[in-house]
Design an enzyme around this catalytic site. Sequence first.
Site, short mmCIF file in Angstrom:
data_model
loop_
_atom_site.label_atom_id
_atom_site.label_comp_id
_atom_site.label_asym_id
_atom_site.label_seq_id
_atom_site.Cartn_x
_atom_site.Cartn_y
_atom_site.Cartn_z
N CYS A 2 0.85 -1.18 0.00
CA CYS A 2 0.00 0.00 0.00
C CYS A 2 0.90 1.24 0.00
O CYS A 2 1.91 1.29 0.69
CB CYS A 2 -0.94 0.09 1.19
SG CYS A 2 -2.12 -1.26 1.25
N ARG A 27 3.86 -0.60 -4.83
CA ARG A 27 3.53 -1.09 -3.48
C ARG A 27 2.16 -1.76 -3.42
O ARG A 27 1.78 -2.32 -2.39
CB ARG A 27 3.54 0.08 -2.48
CG ARG A 27 4.87 0.78 -2.38
CD ARG A 27 4.78 1.94 -1.40
NE ARG A 27 4.60 1.47 -0.04
CZ ARG A 27 5.58 1.16 0.79
NH1 ARG A 27 6.83 1.26 0.38
NH2 ARG A 27 5.32 0.74 2.00
N TRP A 76 -2.85 -2.69 -1.70
CA TRP A 76 -2.67 -4.14 -1.84
C TRP A 76 -3.60 -4.74 -0.80
O TRP A 76 -3.42 -4.53 0.40
CB TRP A 76 -1.22 -4.53 -1.57
CG TRP A 76 -0.96 -5.98 -1.83
CD1 TRP A 76 -0.65 -6.55 -3.03
CD2 TRP A 76 -0.96 -7.05 -0.87
NE1 TRP A 76 -0.48 -7.90 -2.89
CE2 TRP A 76 -0.66 -8.24 -1.58
CE3 TRP A 76 -1.20 -7.13 0.50
CZ2 TRP A 76 -0.59 -9.48 -0.96
CZ3 TRP A 76 -1.13 -8.37 1.12
CH2 TRP A 76 -0.82 -9.52 0.39
N ASN A 102 -1.57 2.34 5.82
CA ASN A 102 -0.74 1.21 5.37
C ASN A 102 -0.36 0.43 6.63
O ASN A 102 0.13 1.02 7.58
CB ASN A 102 0.49 1.75 4.65
CG ASN A 102 1.57 0.71 4.41
OD1 ASN A 102 2.74 1.04 4.39
ND2 ASN A 102 1.20 -0.53 4.22
N GLY A 103 -0.65 -0.88 6.63
CA GLY A 103 -0.32 -1.69 7.81
C GLY A 103 -1.48 -2.61 8.14
O GLY A 103 -2.35 -2.86 7.30
N GLU A 488 15.53 -19.53 -7.26
CA GLU A 488 15.28 -18.14 -7.64
C GLU A 488 14.81 -18.05 -9.10
O GLU A 488 13.93 -17.26 -9.43
CB GLU A 488 16.57 -17.32 -7.41
CG GLU A 488 16.58 -15.90 -7.92
CD GLU A 488 15.54 -14.97 -7.30
OE1 GLU A 488 14.80 -15.39 -6.39
OE2 GLU A 488 15.45 -13.83 -7.77
N LYS A 492 11.22 -16.42 -10.23
CA LYS A 492 11.05 -15.35 -11.23
C LYS A 492 10.02 -15.77 -12.28
O LYS A 492 9.14 -15.01 -12.65
CB LYS A 492 12.37 -15.05 -11.96
CG LYS A 492 13.43 -14.37 -11.17
CD LYS A 492 13.18 -12.90 -10.86
CE LYS A 492 12.48 -12.75 -9.56
NZ LYS A 492 13.26 -12.62 -8.36
N GLU A 495 6.40 -15.88 -10.72
CA GLU A 495 5.74 -14.63 -10.32
C GLU A 495 5.43 -13.72 -11.48
O GLU A 495 4.39 -13.05 -11.48
CB GLU A 495 6.52 -13.89 -9.22
CG GLU A 495 7.88 -13.39 -9.61
CD GLU A 495 8.60 -12.67 -8.49
OE1 GLU A 495 7.94 -12.11 -7.62
OE2 GLU A 495 9.84 -12.66 -8.50
N HIS A 511 13.25 -37.89 -6.18
CA HIS A 511 12.47 -38.27 -4.99
C HIS A 511 11.02 -37.80 -5.09
O HIS A 511 10.32 -37.77 -4.10
CB HIS A 511 13.13 -37.68 -3.73
CG HIS A 511 14.50 -38.23 -3.48
ND1 HIS A 511 14.73 -39.54 -3.13
CD2 HIS A 511 15.73 -37.65 -3.59
CE1 HIS A 511 16.03 -39.75 -3.00
NE2 HIS A 511 16.66 -38.61 -3.28
N LYS A 621 5.52 -4.91 -4.14
CA LYS A 621 6.87 -4.86 -3.58
C LYS A 621 6.78 -4.42 -2.13
O LYS A 621 5.77 -3.86 -1.71
CB LYS A 621 7.70 -3.87 -4.39
CG LYS A 621 9.16 -4.26 -4.44
CD LYS A 621 9.90 -3.59 -5.55
CE LYS A 621 11.35 -3.99 -5.51
NZ LYS A 621 11.56 -5.39 -5.92
C1 F6R Z 1 10.63 -11.80 -5.59
C2 F6R Z 1 10.68 -10.77 -4.58
C3 F6R Z 1 10.32 -11.14 -3.19
C4 F6R Z 1 11.22 -10.39 -2.18
C5 F6R Z 1 10.74 -10.65 -0.76
C6 F6R Z 1 11.64 -10.00 0.26
O1 F6R Z 1 11.03 -11.33 -6.84
O2 F6R Z 1 10.97 -9.65 -4.85
O3 F6R Z 1 10.38 -12.50 -2.97
O4 F6R Z 1 12.52 -10.81 -2.35
O5 F6R Z 1 9.44 -10.16 -0.60
O6 F6R Z 1 11.72 -8.63 0.06
P1 F6R Z 1 12.91 -7.77 0.66
O7 F6R Z 1 14.14 -8.17 -0.03
O8 F6R Z 1 12.51 -6.36 0.38
O9 F6R Z 1 12.96 -8.07 2.12
#
Ligand code: F6R
Length: 626
Positions: A2, A27, A76, A102-103, A488, A492, A495, A511, A621
């Site tokens: 948010c 956000r 969000w 936000n929270g 990872e 990617k 997501e 397994h 994010k």
């Molecule tokens: C995936 C991604 C998330 C962040 C996770 C932690 O592409 O961006 O998995 O890595 O939410 O975020 P930070 O690094 O900001 O603590």
Amino acid sequence: MCGIVGYIGQKSAAGFLIEGLEKLEYRGYDSAGVALLDVEQEPLQIIKHQGKVAATAAAVAAIKPTGTSGIAHTRWATHGEPSDRNAHPHADCRGTIAVVHNGQLTNYQALKKQLTAQGHTFQSDTDTEVLAHLLEDFRKNGDDLVTAVQKTTQVIAGGTFALVAIDAATPDTLVAACMGSPLYIGLADDGLFLASDHRAFRAHTDKSVQLKDGQMAIINADHTYRVVTFDNHQSPHDIQQLKYQLEDIEKGTYATFMEKEIVEQPDVVRRVLDGRSTDDGMVRLGGIETHPEFQSFIKKQLHDVLILGCGTSLYAGETVARFFQEHGYEVQAMDAAEFATSSFQVKPTTLVVPMSQSGTTADLLVAMEKVKAAGAVSFSLVNVPGSKLTSYGTGMYLHAGPETGVASTKAFTAQVLSGALLVLALAQESRLNAPHVAAFTERAKTLSFAIEKILAQSDDYKKIGQSLKDVPRMLYIGRGYGLAVAKEGALKMMEIARIPSLGMSAASMKHGPIALVDSETVVVAICIHDPKVPELYDLTVSNVEQVLARKGRVIIVAEEGDDRVATLGPNGQHPEAVISVPKVHYGILSAITTMIPLQILALAAAEVRGMNVDQPMNLAKSVTVL
Ligand code: F6R
């Protein structure tokens, strides 16, 4: 999660608020809204819509509001589905007080019940709306807006919040409060701003005040402001000069932030290394050198290491953990949320290394409270300057620059390389000879060139990514340093391209997950020589043979000059693509060189599948909820 914006001044607020929301859309993008005070019209205009900021922006533009103060929000969804009704701002019963938040308010259900019993009518399913009704009650009882917000913060104790309130009865003031969610004041010539991230007002000023937990901000139309505690005492605060430029937070000529951020990685590597080694190649970290108590801890007490992170940062942490192991440390990397909710305890001899791009991830911050309560020593790896994570112990900045694409890319690279420097900085005190450290830092300095070489092949990797358009499922496999890269790489792809993808140890495929392999399944295998564990390469190659024998489609990431991988498999069943990356001679550096083509693969697959690369479905994010 948010994004909040507030503006007060002498100019029309709507443009500043919408521009701020666009900058904060990373956000959350489930809905957006603004509340504006326009003395010429209705007391409080609230315009809000489900979906991206653009929908609200169009509705605001159609009204042409002239009000000079307002608050805004991009959401969000946590409590209540994404909808117009649940979009912020939320108003009191009379529509004269509005709030953005936000929270998470942990006690909102009890408060809502109580307020409903007292006659308040709720319009939404959100936790936030209780704030507007609480303010309404305090105001009715004669409190001014500042006191009403102060009393509200007492009632919602236990929750996390950054909130901004506007009241038609006091049009010259906005009041904000902060506990556990970020909030900044922007000091611009055009007026004063409040925002979850200074990017919202960076186009208008480089001067900002970061509110601390327990602080409130009162900003006024006459360009004055106050920072006070929740019990109304003046509270010290610093005006910070924002170092980044506007172009750092804009896409420029790139189609997406993610692509821009992938391309920035050679520069990120240079910045991570800049000034962190001596002429003779020894590692020097300010976060250690300026903390004698930490140096003493390293020499006298340090016994084991616990790395904490979430998502991409956890995978970067797993990579760094392997490097710690190589240097003789007892270490583990743990998901921060799992650590926070487990009986696992840290000892006074444990070094905790939290890793985070944003420095505001709620799961990690809760974990750090547990670390703090245990009195353990920590060293953070964090990208966002001044973020909450920096308030725990010492640490180092990643210097990756602002990362806006929801899928983390350059922060992974910066975390892995910074983690390697931390390991060497610790180990050179006790376990390592100088030539070993110098050899590594010399090699690390060539990493940016290796990445440039990889990026020069982007068009080829994009074609491979585009070939995945209709793939129903993918497996990513690797061993050693390739294991975290496999996880990872799958994250990617999942997501942003929304292709179900699993990342795992190549060994563990047999397994269970091998049951998914058929002629439609694509398996991405990281087949790199690890000078410390030579057998890993052959073992991974034999796992690839197992996939090819079952007619699985295979993409291999290997080192330049590896002629063997292309010929694997029975006749007519060879890997369909081989991605060759430069040799970097250290396993940990190969985690970076092998990951970058996988970022490009996911980007291209997402684009060809018509996905919104920078704003993937259901995500945001900076995950500030638990
Ligand atoms: C995936 C991604 C998330 C962040 C996770 C932690 O592409 O961006 O998995 O890595 O939410 O975020 P930070 O690094 O900001 O603590």
